[in-house]
Write an enzyme that holds these catalytic residues in place. Structure first.
Site, PDB file in Angstrom:
ATOM      1  N   LYS A 195       1.307   4.871   1.248  1.00 56.72           N
ATOM      2  CA  LYS A 195       1.412   5.213  -0.171  1.00 56.72           C
ATOM      3  C   LYS A 195       1.714   6.699  -0.352  1.00 56.72           C
ATOM      4  O   LYS A 195       2.551   7.089  -1.176  1.00 56.72           O
ATOM      5  CB  LYS A 195       0.119   4.852  -0.902  1.00 56.72           C
ATOM      6  CG  LYS A 195      -0.118   3.364  -1.073  1.00 56.72           C
ATOM      7  CD  LYS A 195      -1.462   3.104  -1.741  1.00 56.72           C
ATOM      8  CE  LYS A 195      -1.746   1.626  -1.894  1.00 56.72           C
ATOM      9  NZ  LYS A 195      -3.063   1.382  -2.543  1.00 56.72           N
ATOM     10  N   ALA A 204      -4.888   6.381  -1.880  1.00 58.71           N
ATOM     11  CA  ALA A 204      -6.052   5.632  -1.396  1.00 58.71           C
ATOM     12  C   ALA A 204      -5.742   4.147  -1.363  1.00 58.71           C
ATOM     13  O   ALA A 204      -4.870   3.656  -2.092  1.00 58.71           O
ATOM     14  CB  ALA A 204      -7.263   5.894  -2.289  1.00 58.71           C
ATOM     15  N   ASP A 205      -6.485   3.451  -0.527  1.00 60.95           N
ATOM     16  CA  ASP A 205      -6.379   1.995  -0.486  1.00 60.95           C
ATOM     17  C   ASP A 205      -7.762   1.422  -0.200  1.00 60.95           C
ATOM     18  O   ASP A 205      -8.530   1.990   0.584  1.00 60.95           O
ATOM     19  CB  ASP A 205      -5.392   1.537   0.587  1.00 60.95           C
ATOM     20  CG  ASP A 205      -5.110   0.051   0.467  1.00 60.95           C
ATOM     21  OD1 ASP A 205      -4.350  -0.329  -0.440  1.00 60.95           O
ATOM     22  OD2 ASP A 205      -5.663  -0.733   1.264  1.00 60.95           O
ATOM     23  N   THR A 206      -8.069   0.317  -0.854  1.00 62.11           N
ATOM     24  CA  THR A 206      -9.369  -0.330  -0.711  1.00 62.11           C
ATOM     25  C   THR A 206      -9.178  -1.781  -0.312  1.00 62.11           C
ATOM     26  O   THR A 206      -8.304  -2.464  -0.853  1.00 62.11           O
ATOM     27  CB  THR A 206     -10.152  -0.272  -2.040  1.00 62.11           C
ATOM     28  OG1 THR A 206     -10.335   1.090  -2.419  1.00 62.11           O
ATOM     29  CG2 THR A 206     -11.514  -0.950  -1.910  1.00 62.11           C
ATOM     30  N   ALA A 226      -9.769   3.918   2.344  1.00 67.74           N
ATOM     31  CA  ALA A 226      -9.160   5.044   3.051  1.00 67.74           C
ATOM     32  C   ALA A 226      -8.523   5.971   2.025  1.00 67.74           C
ATOM     33  O   ALA A 226      -7.911   5.517   1.057  1.00 67.74           O
ATOM     34  CB  ALA A 226      -8.110   4.558   4.039  1.00 67.74           C
TER      35      ALA A 226
END
Length: 202
Positions: free
Chosen positions: A57, A75-77, A112
């Site tokens: 991203k 960010a990624d969840t 992250a």
């Protein structure tokens, strides 16, 4: 989000939760909109998956023409139960099956966060939280899905929403489960000289 003042970085997300969290801490930023392939790779662990997507991203955001020598925060969840990665549900029935899987069990939430100055210069951190769900009845799952809250959420629930009633216990970062672990994120931003709005300069 205050766009009238000079902003500090780009946020590679349109997530209302991430925007709210950063704004509440006094950071100034501009959001970016784009799409990437979020499919997991074969045999990819949850940790590798969220770290890869966060960096992907950030890299995609850096390529946008409107970037003006500003860094990017991405960010990624993801939600994981056992070895199974639960992304966002594709439809109501998918959301119901996810919630049935989570019912009465513990699962992990990984977020992250990647801060990138360029595609070659980036740093990624990760937050892990353990969530325990109460036993959910079919009626509760059906009623929750009718709110449509699960539809754009990893694991088909929002901890800050109606699903708070389902959570017996959390071990980790509440804001990380929302989508941006603020303790880790603030430390990361400060390491690059980006301070809270009301924090005095050295």
């Amino acid at each position: 989000m205050n766009t009238e003042r000079a902003f500090q970085f780009y946020l590679a997300s349109q997530s209302p939760r991430r925007i709210e969290l950063l704004s509440n801490f006094g950071f100034t930023f501009q959001t970016l909109s784009f799409e990437i392939d979020e499919a997991s790779h074969s045999a990819e662990s949850a940790v590798d998956y969220v770290q890869r997507l966060a960096k992907q991203k950030a890299t995609a955001a850096l390529k946008l023409r409107k970037l003006k020598n500003k860094p990017v925060l991405a960010a990624d969840t993801t939600v994981v139960i056992g070895e199974k990665i639960l992304g966002k549900p594709t439809d109501i029935n998918h959301a119901k099956s996810m919630l049935k899987l989570l019912s009465g069990r513990q699962h992990s939430v990984y977020t992250a966060v990647c801060f990138a100055l360029s595609p070659e210069k980036s740093q990624t951190i990760i937050s892990k939280s353990i969530i325990e769900f109460d036993d959910l009845t079919d009626d509760e799952i059906n009623a929750y899905c009718k709110t449509l809250e699960p539809m754009d959420k990893a694991g088909a629930y929002a901890i800050q929403g109606f699903a708070a009633a389902f959570i017996k216990r959390i071990d980790g970062s509440y804001s990380g489960v929302m989508g941006l672990p603020m303790h880790e994120t603030v430390k990361l931003l400060k390491s690059y000289g980006i301070k809270l709005f009301n924090e005095p300069a050295n």
